[in-house]
Each structure stands twice: as C-alpha cells, then as structure tokens.
Design a protein around this motif. Structure first.
Motif, PDB file in Angstrom:
ATOM      1  N   SER A 187     -28.687  32.144 -36.766  1.00  0.00           N
ATOM      2  CA  SER A 187     -28.703  33.672 -36.913  1.00  0.00           C
ATOM      3  C   SER A 187     -29.237  33.902 -37.679  1.00  0.00           C
ATOM      4  CB  SER A 187     -27.136  33.997 -36.487  1.00  0.00           C
ATOM      5  OG  SER A 187     -26.720  33.315 -37.352  1.00  0.00           O
ATOM      6  N   GLU A 188     -28.840  33.483 -38.965  1.00  0.00           N
ATOM      7  CA  GLU A 188     -29.736  34.337 -39.838  1.00  0.00           C
ATOM      8  C   GLU A 188     -31.279  33.841 -39.978  1.00  0.00           C
ATOM      9  OE1 GLU A 188     -29.529  34.055 -44.777  1.00  0.00           O
ATOM     10  OE2 GLU A 188     -28.137  32.722 -44.273  1.00  0.00           O
TER      11      GLU A 188
ATOM     12  N   LYS B 231     -31.342  28.401 -44.514  1.00  0.00           N
ATOM     13  CA  LYS B 231     -30.014  29.336 -43.888  1.00  0.00           C
ATOM     14  C   LYS B 231     -29.632  29.101 -42.281  1.00  0.00           C
ATOM     15  CE  LYS B 231     -34.025  32.124 -45.146  1.00  0.00           C
ATOM     16  NZ  LYS B 231     -35.225  32.996 -45.034  1.00  0.00           N
ATOM     17  N   SER B 232     -28.467  29.694 -41.221  1.00  0.00           N
ATOM     18  CA  SER B 232     -28.041  29.595 -40.329  1.00  0.00           C
ATOM     19  C   SER B 232     -29.099  30.095 -39.232  1.00  0.00           C
ATOM     20  CB  SER B 232     -26.883  30.156 -40.638  1.00  0.00           C
ATOM     21  OG  SER B 232     -27.332  31.855 -40.045  1.00  0.00           O
TER      22      SER B 232
ATOM     23  N   TYR C  89     -28.619  29.533 -27.984  1.00  0.00           N
ATOM     24  CA  TYR C  89     -29.008  28.587 -29.933  1.00  0.00           C
ATOM     25  C   TYR C  89     -30.185  28.522 -29.030  1.00  0.00           C
ATOM     26  CZ  TYR C  89     -24.889  29.371 -31.825  1.00  0.00           C
ATOM     27  OH  TYR C  89     -23.736  30.573 -32.535  1.00  0.00           O
TER      28      TYR C  89
ATOM     29  N   GLU D  91     -24.355  26.880 -36.327  1.00  0.00           N
ATOM     30  CA  GLU D  91     -23.730  27.989 -37.093  1.00  0.00           C
ATOM     31  C   GLU D  91     -22.607  26.994 -37.658  1.00  0.00           C
ATOM     32  OE1 GLU D  91     -23.970  30.891 -37.651  1.00  0.00           O
ATOM     33  OE2 GLU D  91     -26.028  31.253 -36.505  1.00  0.00           O
ATOM     34  N   ASP D  92     -22.602  25.822 -37.112  1.00  0.00           N
ATOM     35  CA  ASP D  92     -21.414  25.124 -37.372  1.00  0.00           C
ATOM     36  C   ASP D  92     -21.725  23.708 -38.402  1.00  0.00           C
ATOM     37  OD1 ASP D  92     -23.232  23.492 -35.671  1.00  0.00           O
ATOM     38  OD2 ASP D  92     -21.656  22.359 -34.298  1.00  0.00           O
ATOM     39  N   GLN D  93     -23.242  23.622 -38.740  1.00  0.00           N
ATOM     40  CA  GLN D  93     -23.367  22.716 -39.600  1.00  0.00           C
ATOM     41  C   GLN D  93     -23.607  23.655 -40.910  1.00  0.00           C
ATOM     42  OE1 GLN D  93     -24.130  19.684 -39.078  1.00  0.00           O
ATOM     43  NE2 GLN D  93     -22.676  19.957 -37.485  1.00  0.00           N
ATOM     44  N   LEU D  94     -24.008  24.823 -41.221  1.00  0.00           N
ATOM     45  CA  LEU D  94     -23.566  25.371 -42.168  1.00  0.00           C
ATOM     46  C   LEU D  94     -23.206  24.928 -43.673  1.00  0.00           C
ATOM     47  CD1 LEU D  94     -25.845  27.491 -43.953  1.00  0.00           C
ATOM     48  CD2 LEU D  94     -24.400  29.465 -42.828  1.00  0.00           C
ATOM     49  N   SER D  95     -22.241  25.060 -43.247  1.00  0.00           N
ATOM     50  CA  SER D  95     -20.838  24.684 -44.512  1.00  0.00           C
ATOM     51  C   SER D  95     -20.769  23.369 -45.249  1.00  0.00           C
ATOM     52  CB  SER D  95     -19.393  24.877 -43.888  1.00  0.00           C
ATOM     53  OG  SER D  95     -19.489  24.201 -42.819  1.00  0.00           O
TER      54      SER D  95
END
Length: 623
Positions: free
Chosen positions: A348-349, A345-346, A396, A317-321
């Motif tokens: 969770s997605e 994709k993140s 996670y 999640e913290d690496q998506l952007s």
C-alpha cells in the motif's frame, strides 16, 4: 648419570617441550660454553665451542689456543707444540689450533652454572615454535580449555602450552562460559610479545561460521559448493549465500543436511544462532528477493545512481514485519549480504508513492495511459486501507500490478536520461582538442586571482576547464569569488587559445634510384612511350627491373644494396645504351660491352671489370 638414564631424561625433555632434538642440543652446548667462560675466566674474543653426546651426556669443550714451543704461560690461551701435534702433526709454533680443554670436574660445575641458561634457551625455543605454529593457524579454528575469565576477556589454553585471549567484543553475546569448558574459536591475529606470542581468538567473526561450515559440509570443503557471502550478527542471526560449482548439486540442501543435521550442529556451536542458507544468483533482483527470506517479496526495483546502489523491495502487508525483522535485523543482514542499500516498503505504501509520481509527472502519465485509467481504482483501494476496511486479494493484485508498471517505467526513464547525459558528456569531451588536457592551466592567460580559485576547485589543465564550461558553466559560476566578469575573462582566455593540429601520418613516397631510372631508360626509350602511359609504365618497368636485379645479384652473392654502393663507372652509361639502340635500328652489328663482377681478394670487395670481345674469338679477354 648412566647412559640410559641421560638418554631417557633427554628424550623426556624433548617430548614434554615438543621441541626438535637439535634445538635442545644447541641450547645445552651454548650454555656449556657460557659456563666454561665463567669457570676459567676466558675472554669473549677467544673461540670456544662445546659438543654434547646425547647418549651419555658427556660434554667436551674445545678452545682456540696458540701453539708455543718453550713453555706455557697461560694455559687458557696457549698449548705446547708436542701436545698440539697429537691433534695436528703438521702444526708449527705460532699457529692457532682448536684443542680440547675440558676442565676437571666440569660436569658438576657446568650443571650448576648452566641450568638457568639452558632453561632460558629452551623457553625461547618454545616461544619461537609457538609463534611459527600459530602464524600458520591464522584464520583457522583451534580448540582449547577456558583457563581464566576476567573483565578484559577470556584466557584459553591451547596446544603447545600456548595461551590465547578472547576479548569481550569477540565473544558470542549471551553465551556463558565456565572454567575448564572446551571451546572452539578462530585465530584472528598472532603478535610477538615479551612473554611469548599473543594469540587473539574470536567466536563472533564471520570467518568462524565459514570454517564451521567447511568442517560440517564436505561439499564446501571439497569445493563442490562455494560460499559466496556471509553476513552475521553474533548470537542472533546469520545469512549465508552459497552456490554450486557443478551442475545437478543443490547447494542449500547440502548445507542443511538430511533433516537439518548439519546446520543444527553449527547452530548448537553458535549458541542457538539462527542461520539462513540462501542460494546465490547472478541476477541481483533474484538474489535480493532470496536474501529477504523468510519474507515473500512482491517486487524488487533497482536504481544504480553513480555507485549508490539502492534496491526498493515491495512486500505484502502481512510480510512487512518479517522482511524488516526485529529492530531491522533482517533488512540489515540482507543489505550486508548483497551489497545493496535496501528500502523495504509495504504494497500500500509503494502504491501511494507510485500514485504520487504518476500525478506529479505529466510526461510519465503520458507514457502510461493504462496506469492513468487505473488511478481511480487505486485511490479507492488506498482509501479503504486508510479507513481500516478489508481489502480483497484481487485488490492487492491490482495494487501490485500498478506499482510494477509505474516503477519499471520510472527506472527506464532514469536509465535513458543517464544514457543521454553520458552521450552529451562524451560528445562535449570529443570536441575539445586532446592537446588541451595536456596544457597546464597557468598557460591559459587567466587573471591570477581567478586562476587561484580554479586551482583550489580542482581544475588542473585547460581541457578540464573547457569541459566544465561546455557541459555545466554554472558549476564554474557557483565557485566562491567567480562572477560574470570572471566568467567573461575565462571565456576570452579560452577563446584566444589555439592548439596545434595533430601531424598527419607520413605517407610512403616512392623514390626512383639512379639504377632504376637508367634501367627504365635503357629498356624503354622515352620517345617510344605514349605520353599518357609514361608514368605508369615507368613505375611498372622500374619495379620489374629492381626485382630482376635482386634475383640476379642474389645468385652471384651480391645484394642490391651493395650494388648501389659501387662506383658508377662500372655500369654501362645511358649514352652507350642510346648508341647501342640506334645501331640496332640501322641494322649495324653491335659491339657488346659488358661488366663482369668479381671479388677482389686484395681489396676485399666485389668490383666490376669491363669485358670486350674482339673479332671471332671464342673467349673474352679481361683488361
């Protein structure tokens, strides 16, 4: 002009124009010829040439004239015989001779009339030299000064007094250049124009970055480190994949340099453009993971569907952007660098998508019982994520394991299905006779309107149509104008076709020559051979006799083929052989009759002569 003055001026022109000496001398001599024709009114059909002394500057003009004996009517085209013989003693009246014909005070007249011609020829030589020089520089970096900035682009002064143009779309965005700034650019294209070569320069092309790396990194220049791929968005970011051609070399470290000194020099040249150096890898999963850097990747899942290569990249999640980049820049550059379509994709997605696959596919769920057991835990974690509650690192990790298990199994199922389809396709194609693919469709006996529809759809021969009917008949039925009756007509027409069977390879057949049969009959009489062994023994004996005959005749210089061409009466007849064998059984003394082979010089061929021995004579007499 004194000798030294002319030589100095001449050499100054050569140095200033950067031209070869013979080019300038040729230009001056050609101009002098034009000046002579204009000064005396000589015809263009007359051969005229000029010679320049590059040390003194003296020009001598020579023209072709007719040798006359009586008197000269036109001094431009005629010369007296006595004057001509000073040049060539053997010349005769009526001959054509090249003689010196420099007019008086020609130097001043020529200087005035030939100035423009000389300048034009020198300009043409300059342009030709520029064209040849910069054609060799295509793809290389050149340096120049900014001479003009306008709405169309920037004009840059280059070596050899040439000018290059950098269009606006080839500039680095955001870079502000000023007059008289010295810049470097790569030569993109060189075209021949009316006012000299048109040189197109670029600082935005990826080859500019490639050449900068070669200049700054000696390992790349010497081939120890190889640039595998470059993707670049000028002025913003670039990615470069490198690999080492020798073991023990760190390609990324070689490009970055100690404390980043090498890469910093390139970044400064590219107006602070960020450059990511990554190591190329043969494994696409590892390569794509590195191409997404600086983001950390949880997993990469590849799907190659009929050339459409897609890579699903799962990140935290913290690496998506960070993985996507500003306006998708990082993902775009990674896709260009690797050649794969990248879907980021993140975690969770990706877990939600995997959960939907597992719940919607009963066969997949049956293959993954462990993932089915983990489903309630995954649903609970995703619910916490949707509510905005904190998720622990262990949770996670569980999401990552779940996604990896489901995605890998899904890819494996797709690959197995693709292999099955390929096997069915190859089996169906093997069942169709090879002759069908060489038979035109018009010979199939299909109705004309159906034939026209099939031809427009791309069916060229009977084999293609039979293959489509075997593998997917709905493909043919789905064509506009094809219904059940048309399908019935196609099936009937294809069923009525017959294809010739491929001819079997011819088998080797042993043919017994007359000589072999006679030799076998002579050596082994038929009545003495057992019935069951006659055929086999006959073949063995025949082979033995042929080999002996070949060996014997090879000694005499006669081949077996030549013996077959001889007349049959020169050999011993089977009847004589039978009589001889009967006499041997009865104990009678056998009179031997033989055939001697001799070369007849009159006939020019080998002939056989019967040889008889009489009484107790030691020798034989030939008849």
């Amino acid at each position: 002009m004194a000798k030294n003055d002319f030589a100095l001026a001449f050499n100054e022109v050569l140095e200033e124009k950067q031209l070869a000496k013979d080019i300038v001398v040729s230009a001056i001599e050609s101009a002098m010829v034009s000046a002579y024709r204009r000064a005396v009114g000589a015809s263009t059909a007359q051969h005229v040439e000029a010679k320049l002394d590059s040390e003194t500057g003296v020009v001598t003009v020579y023209a072709e004239k007719e040798v006359v004996e009586d008197s000269v009517i036109d001094a431009r085209t005629e010369v007296m015989l006595e004057d001509a013989r000073k040049v060539n003693p053997e010349v005769q009246a009526g001959d054509m001779l090249i003689v010196e014909t420099t007019p008086a005070d020609f130097g001043r007249v020529a200087a005035q009339t030939a100035r423009q011609v000389i300048q034009q020829r020198i300009r043409e030589a300059e342009r030709s030299n520029q064209m040849q020089y910069f054609e060799r520089q295509v793809g290389e970096i050149v340096s120049g000064l900014v001479q003009a900035i306008n709405a169309q682009g920037i004009t840059i002064g280059l070596d050899m007094k040439a000018e290059g143009v950098m269009p606006n779309n080839q500039k680095i965005p955001g870079e502000r250049l000023k007059l008289h700034d010295r810049i470097r650019a790569v030569v993109m294209e060189v075209k021949d124009g009316t006012r000299g070569p048109q040189i197109v320069l670029s600082r935005a092309h990826r080859n500019f970055l490639r050449r900068l790396l070669e200049n700054e990194v000696p390992e790349i220049y010497h081939g120890i480190v190889e640039i595998r791929a470059i993707s670049r968005e000028p002025g913003a970011r670039a990615k470069v994949a490198v690999s080492a051609t020798q073991p023990g070399i760190d390609p990324v470290g070689a490009c970055v340099g100690i404390k980043g000194v090498r890469i910093q020099a390139i970044v400064k040249e590219l107006h602070d453009e960020k450059i990511d150096i990554i190591q190329w890898d043969q494994d696409p999963i590892v390569y794509i993971s590195k191409a997404i850097s600086p983001a950390r990747v949880n997993g990469v899942y590849l799907v190659d569907n009929e050339g459409a290569r897609t890579a699903t990249v799962v990140v935290g999640e913290d690496q998506l952007s960070l993985a996507i980049g500003r306006d998708g820049q990082n993902a775009r550059l990674a896709a260009k660098l690797t050649g794969w379509r990248i879907d980021i994709k993140s975690l969770s997605e990706a877990a939600g998508d995997s959960l939907n696959k597992l719940q919607g596919d009963a066969s997949l769920a049956a293959m993954l019982p462990a993932a089915v057991e983990q489903t309630p835990q995954i649903q609970e974690i995703l619910a916490k994520k949707a509510e905005g509650r904190a998720i622990t690192p262990e949770e996670y990790t569980a999401l990552g394991q779940f996604v990896d298990r489901v995605e890998r199994r899904t890819i494996q199922i797709k690959e197995e299905a693709a292999r099955e389809v390929e096997e069915r396709t190859s089996t169906a194609r093997a069942e169709i006779p090879a002759a069908a693919f060489g038979m035109p469709l018009e010979q199939a006996g299909i109705k004309e309107h159906i034939f026209n529809i099939l031809t427009e759809a791309g069916f060229e021969n009977v084999g293609d149509l039979m293959f489509a009917m075997k593998t997917d008949a709905n493909k043919v039925l789905g064509l506009a104008g094809i219904g059940s009756k048309a399908i019935q007509n196609i099936e009937e027409a294809l069923g009525a076709l017959s294809f010739p069977e491929p001819e079997p390879a011819p088998e080797a057949v042993m043919v017994e020559e007359p000589l072999v049969a006679e030799a076998v009959a002579e050596l082994i009489p038929a009545e003495e051979m057992p019935a069951g062994k006659k055929q086999a023994e006959g073949k063995k004996e025949a082979k033995k006799v042929v080999e002996e005959a070949e060996n014997e005749n090879a000694k005499d210089g006669v081949s077996l083929e030549d013996l077959f061409k001889m007349k049959p009466e020169i050999f011993q007849t089977p009847a004589a052989a039978e009589d001889e064998s009967d006499d041997k059984k009865k104990g009678k003394k056998v009179k031997k009759k033989g055939v001697a082979l001799e070369f007849d010089e009159d006939l020019g061929a080998v002939v056989g002569r019967k040889q008889h021995k009489r009484g107790d004579e030691a020798g034989g007499e030939e008849w």
